[in-house]
Design a protein around this motif. Structure first.
Motif, mmCIF file in Angstrom:
data_model
loop_
_atom_site.group_PDB
_atom_site.id
_atom_site.type_symbol
_atom_site.label_atom_id
_atom_site.label_comp_id
_atom_site.label_asym_id
_atom_site.label_seq_id
_atom_site.Cartn_x
_atom_site.Cartn_y
_atom_site.Cartn_z
ATOM 1 N N UNK A 68 1.345 -1.342 -0.017
ATOM 2 C CA UNK A 68 -0.017 -0.146 -0.117
ATOM 3 C C UNK A 68 0.855 1.138 -0.267
ATOM 4 N N UNK A 69 2.072 1.326 0.846
ATOM 5 C CA UNK A 69 2.596 2.445 0.806
ATOM 6 C C UNK A 69 3.128 2.742 -0.545
ATOM 7 N N UNK A 70 4.535 1.865 -1.146
ATOM 8 C CA UNK A 70 4.164 1.320 -2.283
ATOM 9 C C UNK A 70 3.339 2.256 -3.766
ATOM 10 N N UNK A 71 2.518 2.284 -3.093
ATOM 11 C CA UNK A 71 1.435 2.667 -4.636
ATOM 12 C C UNK A 71 0.624 4.222 -3.735
ATOM 13 N N UNK A 72 1.093 4.150 -2.601
ATOM 14 C CA UNK A 72 1.129 5.294 -2.378
ATOM 15 C C UNK A 72 1.795 6.293 -3.045
ATOM 16 N N UNK A 73 3.033 5.577 -2.597
ATOM 17 C CA UNK A 73 4.044 6.933 -3.052
ATOM 18 C C UNK A 73 4.064 6.813 -4.791
ATOM 19 N N UNK A 74 3.265 5.947 -5.425
ATOM 20 C CA UNK A 74 3.667 5.891 -6.373
ATOM 21 C C UNK A 74 2.604 7.498 -7.098
ATOM 22 N N UNK A 75 1.528 7.168 -6.454
ATOM 23 C CA UNK A 75 0.394 7.898 -6.721
ATOM 24 C C UNK A 75 0.582 9.169 -6.833
ATOM 25 N N UNK A 76 1.308 10.009 -5.957
ATOM 26 C CA UNK A 76 1.953 11.005 -5.482
ATOM 27 C C UNK A 76 3.019 11.933 -6.163
ATOM 28 N N UNK A 77 4.027 10.587 -6.518
ATOM 29 C CA UNK A 77 4.655 11.047 -7.961
ATOM 30 C C UNK A 77 3.979 11.165 -9.119
ATOM 31 N N UNK A 78 3.159 10.302 -9.132
ATOM 32 C CA UNK A 78 2.062 10.649 -10.736
ATOM 33 C C UNK A 78 1.200 12.002 -10.521
ATOM 34 N N UNK A 79 0.872 12.057 -9.547
ATOM 35 C CA UNK A 79 0.158 14.153 -9.397
ATOM 36 C C UNK A 79 0.812 14.395 -9.418
ATOM 37 N N UNK A 127 4.015 14.953 -11.478
ATOM 38 C CA UNK A 127 4.367 14.542 -12.166
ATOM 39 C C UNK A 127 3.353 15.356 -13.904
ATOM 40 N N UNK A 128 2.280 15.181 -13.322
ATOM 41 C CA UNK A 128 1.146 15.571 -14.307
ATOM 42 C C UNK A 128 0.565 16.800 -13.662
ATOM 43 N N UNK A 129 1.040 17.081 -12.556
ATOM 44 C CA UNK A 129 0.477 18.847 -12.261
ATOM 45 C C UNK A 129 1.971 19.005 -12.608
ATOM 46 N N UNK A 130 2.844 19.579 -12.966
ATOM 47 C CA UNK A 130 3.567 20.070 -13.509
ATOM 48 C C UNK A 130 4.350 20.279 -11.947
ATOM 49 N N UNK A 131 5.039 19.711 -10.904
ATOM 50 C CA UNK A 131 5.461 19.846 -9.767
ATOM 51 C C UNK A 131 4.797 20.291 -8.761
ATOM 52 N N UNK A 132 5.035 20.786 -7.896
ATOM 53 C CA UNK A 132 4.725 21.403 -6.607
ATOM 54 C C UNK A 132 4.360 22.562 -6.754
ATOM 55 N N UNK A 133 3.271 23.305 -6.086
ATOM 56 C CA UNK A 133 2.868 24.284 -5.886
ATOM 57 C C UNK A 133 2.879 25.313 -4.777
ATOM 58 N N UNK A 134 3.619 26.945 -5.548
ATOM 59 C CA UNK A 134 4.507 27.480 -3.689
ATOM 60 C C UNK A 134 3.363 28.400 -4.395
ATOM 61 N N UNK A 135 2.993 29.063 -2.975
ATOM 62 C CA UNK A 135 1.906 29.988 -2.500
ATOM 63 C C UNK A 135 0.215 30.178 -3.859
ATOM 64 N N UNK A 136 0.087 28.239 -4.203
ATOM 65 C CA UNK A 136 -0.933 28.087 -5.079
ATOM 66 C C UNK A 136 -1.173 29.013 -6.664
ATOM 67 N N UNK A 137 0.075 28.908 -7.282
ATOM 68 C CA UNK A 137 0.380 29.210 -7.967
ATOM 69 C C UNK A 137 1.726 28.792 -9.151
#
Length: 137
Positions: free
Chosen positions: A26-37, A39-49
């Motif tokens: 489950x941990x492996x699936x969770x980590x893969x899901x977070x990495x995929x998210x 990657x799809x959303x162009x990285x982390x958002x800083x200050x909402x932008x």
């Protein structure tokens, strides 16, 4: 009973997909899901932008739009033809409903020789509404 069977089925599926037994699958699936998210959303958002939004905002801040309040006679000057004094091409403006637009980037369409050259330097709201290329509108 049904929920227990469903959970056991999911556990078997996770073990089959990840090849890891127990809760670490489950941990492996969770980590893969977070990495995929991320990657799809162009990285982390800083200050909402996002980085794309920040680049667009910088472009907007660099060049403020000039006020374009013209009389019909003043607007006719901006038809994209060469200036008599400096031989430089003039900007191409057109007006729709009293709002003046700079269409110089589309000079091949609105400038001299273009298919919509009759709209350059004019109020063309009525002509666009009636789809007419008549210069009297």
């Amino acid at each position: 009973m049904v929920i227990s069977n469903a959970i056991q089925g999911m556990a078997k599926w996770c073990e089959a997909v990840t090849g890891v037994e127990g809760s670490s699958g489950y941990i492996v699936l969770l980590v893969c899901t977070i990495i995929g998210y991320i990657w799809i959303n162009d990285g982390f958002q800083i200050n909402g932008s996002t980085s794309k939004q920040a680049a667009e905002e910088e472009e907007e801040e660099e060049e403020p739009e000039p006020l374009r309040n013209f009389t019909i006679k003043q607007l006719r000057h901006f038809d994209g033809t060469a200036d008599d004094n400096s031989d430089e091409e003039k900007k191409v403006y057109l007006s729709v409903g009293g709002t003046v637009f700079d269409v110089s980037k589309g000079r091949e369409f609105y400038g001299p020789g273009g298919p919509y050259e009759v709209f350059a330097g004019r109020e063309c709201g009525a002509a666009l509404a009636t789809m007419s290329f008549d210069e009297e509108l």
